[in-house]
Design an enzyme around this catalytic site. Structure first.
Site, short mmCIF file in Angstrom:
data_model
loop_
_atom_site.label_atom_id
_atom_site.label_comp_id
_atom_site.label_asym_id
_atom_site.label_seq_id
_atom_site.Cartn_x
_atom_site.Cartn_y
_atom_site.Cartn_z
N LYS A 1 -3.42 6.06 -12.12
CA LYS A 1 -2.40 6.87 -11.46
C LYS A 1 -3.05 7.95 -10.60
O LYS A 1 -2.68 8.18 -9.46
CB LYS A 1 -1.54 7.50 -12.54
N CYS B 1 3.02 -6.54 3.83
CA CYS B 1 3.79 -6.70 5.07
C CYS B 1 5.28 -6.92 4.81
O CYS B 1 5.65 -7.55 3.84
CB CYS B 1 3.29 -7.89 5.85
N GLU C 1 -4.53 3.94 -17.58
CA GLU C 1 -3.36 4.15 -16.72
C GLU C 1 -3.40 5.54 -16.08
O GLU C 1 -3.07 5.71 -14.91
CB GLU C 1 -2.07 3.94 -17.56
N HIS D 1 -21.93 5.19 -24.83
CA HIS D 1 -22.61 3.98 -24.38
C HIS D 1 -22.78 3.97 -22.87
O HIS D 1 -23.00 2.90 -22.29
CB HIS D 1 -21.86 2.74 -24.87
N ARG E 1 7.07 -0.82 0.55
CA ARG E 1 6.10 -1.86 0.20
C ARG E 1 4.68 -1.47 0.60
O ARG E 1 3.72 -2.08 0.13
CB ARG E 1 6.48 -3.17 0.91
N TRP F 1 0.49 -4.62 6.58
CA TRP F 1 -0.51 -4.13 5.62
C TRP F 1 -1.75 -4.96 5.90
O TRP F 1 -1.77 -6.17 5.65
CB TRP F 1 0.00 -4.32 4.20
N GLU G 1 -4.96 6.49 -7.45
CA GLU G 1 -4.18 5.88 -6.38
C GLU G 1 -3.40 6.88 -5.54
O GLU G 1 -3.20 6.64 -4.35
CB GLU G 1 -3.27 4.77 -6.90
N ASN H 1 3.62 -12.47 6.87
CA ASN H 1 3.18 -11.76 5.67
C ASN H 1 2.36 -12.76 4.87
O ASN H 1 2.81 -13.87 4.63
CB ASN H 1 4.42 -11.32 4.87
N GLY H 2 1.15 -12.39 4.49
CA GLY H 2 0.33 -13.30 3.69
C GLY H 2 -1.03 -13.52 4.33
O GLY H 2 -1.47 -12.74 5.18
N LYS I 1 3.39 -1.79 -2.38
CA LYS I 1 4.23 -1.84 -3.58
C LYS I 1 4.40 -3.26 -4.08
O LYS I 1 4.53 -3.50 -5.27
CB LYS I 1 5.60 -1.23 -3.24
C1 F6R Z 1 0.05 1.27 -9.97
C2 F6R Z 1 0.84 0.16 -9.50
C3 F6R Z 1 0.20 -1.18 -9.39
C4 F6R Z 1 1.18 -2.26 -9.87
C5 F6R Z 1 0.59 -3.66 -9.62
C6 F6R Z 1 1.49 -4.76 -10.14
O1 F6R Z 1 0.79 2.43 -10.07
O2 F6R Z 1 1.98 0.32 -9.21
O3 F6R Z 1 -0.99 -1.23 -10.09
O4 F6R Z 1 1.44 -2.05 -11.22
O5 F6R Z 1 0.38 -3.85 -8.25
O6 F6R Z 1 2.72 -4.76 -9.49
P1 F6R Z 1 3.96 -5.49 -10.10
O7 F6R Z 1 4.34 -4.78 -11.35
O8 F6R Z 1 5.02 -5.40 -9.04
O9 F6R Z 1 3.56 -6.91 -10.39
#
Ligand code: F6R
Length: 607
Positions: free
Chosen positions: A483, A2, A479, A502, A27, A74, A486, A98-99, A602
């Protein structure tokens, strides 16, 4: 997550609030709303989906007023629809939040018993009713807000507006960040300084447990006991940065292409390329005098920590515990006294990472953090920070922040290894030389974009993808899977290649693409055997390797991406590029919302 905006201004604020909310779009959110106060009347407009929907409503029915609050939501409690969108109202009180209010169930029952009814499924509406009830009991607005705040448990940033006072917003912070912006006879409130950039860069950050009374003439800040507290007004550096896509289709594409430059800047900040050593910058962590390092983070930042674990243990002989922050904070492990803790976060606001930091701080450990936002809470609560010089990262999927985090980790590994005497000066210089090649190697890797885009179009047709790797390519495989899932919504898993037999091998069939990350190193042959196992079962292999790796595979019909030759030390940084581009081009081929993928935020400021 949010976003909150509040303005007490001198002109019509609704369009300004929407502009500020746009700057918080990165965000992640799923509905939005604005409320204003004009001629004693509270009014609001809310809309599901993107801000454009709210703007259309505002164009049809403009909201008047020189004071207002706005929100991008959000969803946590209740689906993303208009009734659940903020601001929430109760008897002349408007509120954005927010929260998560953890005791909202208990408060809702109490309020219902008192005759209050609920128009939404949110936890936020209880706060609106609590404040309204205190007003009804005869308290003045700020006292009513304070009394309500004292009832709340959980994590929150709140902004409250009161019918009858067009010169007052009360805001509070217990967890998620809030920044107050100082104008000339005007005041602003936002979830971060980026939101307030068009208005001011004179910022006061609230600290946890603060609440603030905002009027055009200035602010008063209090703690939860009601004692006045002083918080500095500072010039925000983040606000001068322009956030635009340049010539790129998406922020993610732009951020992928910025990596030669930003990794170069980051490495040059920490390393002395001319003398083959590290720069004597302040370090929160005394690597020479610790026996163990705890690294915690979430998501992509956690995977950077996983790669760093291999490096610290291999080169600096320093044992590392690398944990997902949401697990670390609750697993009640004994913390080694001769240890230090390192936290990794692009946003610097991730709730679980922050909670882990506070846990380690409480245990008396030295705290360092690798952050991209220097004014963030994690940065401010650390003994020392290692800033990534990535610039603002707007795409929800982390790309350049990841390679900059790895660049810092690699630099710290060189420092730790030299300080601990586990590598000689010449070996250290050799590691530095290989890191100095990273920006050039990333540029080379970017040239593979055309063929990777072709593979992305193929992947856009499938439902599942497996990623395999060994050693530092194992976290990179995770990773790659993260990627892809998501931003393309394709189910993907990353596995240690040795784990294939396994369990995951049961998934292999002709429909299952398997992305294998395997530079030609000392364990290449082991991974090659795992590829044989996949091929024997009809799996479609995409091999990311180098010339030698490609020459050493006897498999026919596999797709091979040939990376430039490089030292083994730097492969996880440079091999991040093809996996980022693969995810990006798959998502583009599928037509998903690459920069703001569904359900994601974000800045994750709730547990
Ligand atoms: C994936 C991604 C998330 C962040 C995670 C931590 O592409 O961006 O997995 O890495 O939410 O966020 P930060 O780095 O802001 O603590």
């Amino acid at each position: 997550m949010c976003g909150i905006v509040g303005i007490i201004g001198n002109s019509q604020v609704a369009p300004l609030i929407v502009d500020a909310l746009k700057r918080l779009e990165y965000r992640g959110y799923d509905s939005a709303g604005v409320a204003t106060l004009s001629e004693g009347q509270l009014d609001r407009l809310r809309a599901e989906g993107k801000l454009i929907n709210l703007e259309k409503r505002l164009a049809e029915k403009p909201l008047k007023g020189t004071i207002g609050i706005g929100h991008t939501r959000w969803a946590t409690h209740g689906i993303p629809n208009e009734p659940n969108a903020h601001p929430h109202f109760s008897d002349g009180v408007a509120i954005v939040h927010n929260g998560i209010i953890e005791n909202f169930g208990e408060l809702r029952d109490e309020l219902k018993a008192d005759g209050y009814s609920f128009a939404s499924q949110t936890d936020t509406e209880v706060v609106a009713h609590l404040v309204a009830r205190e007003l009804k009991a005869g308290k003045a607005p700020r006292e009513a807000a304070h009394a309500a705040l004292k009832r709340l448990q959980g994590a929150f940033a709140l902004a409250i507006m009161f019918q009858g006072d067009e010169d007052l917003i009360v805001a509070a912070r217990s967890g998620p960040p809030l920044a107050v912006g100082h104008g000339d006879g005007e005041m602003f409130l936002g979830s971060d300084a980026i939101a307030l950039a068009p208005f001011t860069n004179a910022i006061t950050y609230l600290e946890d447990g603060d609440w603030v009374v905002i009027r055009r003439s200035g602010i008063e800040i209090f703690d939860m006991e009601g004692q006045a507290v002083e918080r500095q007004k500072q010039q925000s550096v983040g606000t001068t940065l322009l956030v635009d896509k340049g010539n790129h289709r998406h922020f993610m594409e732009k951020e992928i292409h910025e990596q030669p430059e930003v990794t170069g800047q980051t490495l040059a900040h920490y390393l002395d390329f001319a003398n083959g050593g590290y720069k004597e910058l302040d370090s929160a962590i005394d690597f020479k005098n610790i026996d163990r390092l705890y690294i915690s983070a979430c998501g992509t930042a956690y995977l950077a920590g996983q790669i760093a674990k291999y490096w610290f243990e291999r080169y600096a002989r320093l044992p590392v515990d690398s944990d997902v922050a949401s697990e670390f904070r609750y697993r009640e492990m004994p913390l080694d006294k001769r240890s230090a803790a390192l936290f990794v976060s692009q946003s610097g606001e991730t709730a679980d990472t922050l909670a882990s930091l506070r846990y380690c701080k409480g245990a008396g450990l030295a705290i360092g953090s690798i952050v991209n936002v220097r004014e963030s809470t994690i940065a401010r609560e650390s003994d020392g920070i290692y800033p990534t010089l990535a610039g603002p990262e707007i795409g929800v999927a982390s790309t350049k922040a990841f390679t900059c985090q790895l660049s810092i980790f690699a630099s710290l590994v060189v420092r730790a290894a030299l300080e601990r005497g586990t590598v000689s000066a010449e070996e250290g210089a050799q590691l530095v030389r290989s890191l100095s090649e990273v920006p050039r190697l990333i540029k080379e890797a970017l040239k593979l974009e055309g063929e990777i885009a072709e593979l992305g179009r193929e992947l856009s047709e499938v439902n599942h993808v497996l990623y395999l790797g060994r050693d530092t390519s194992y976290p990179l495989a995770m990773e790659g899977a993260l990627k892809l899932k998501e931003i393309s919504y394709i189910h993907a898993e990353g596995y240690a290649a040795g784990e294939l037999k396994h369990g995951p091998i049961a998934l292999i069939d002709k429909q299952m693409p398997v992305v294998v990350i395997a530079p030609f190193d000392k364990i290449y042959e082991k991974t090659a055997s795992n590829m044989q196992e996949v091929a024997a079962r009809g799996g479609r292999i995409i091999l990311i390797t180098d010339e030698k790796g490609a020459a050493h595979t006897s498999l026919d019909g596999i797709k091979t991406i040939i990376m430039p030759n490089m030292s083994e030390f730097v492969t996880p940084i440079v091999y991040a590029l093809p996996i980022q581009m693969l995810a990006y081009h798959t998502a583009v081929a599928m037509g998903t919302d690459v920069d703001q993928p569904r359900n994601l935020a974000k800045s994750v400021t709730v547990e």
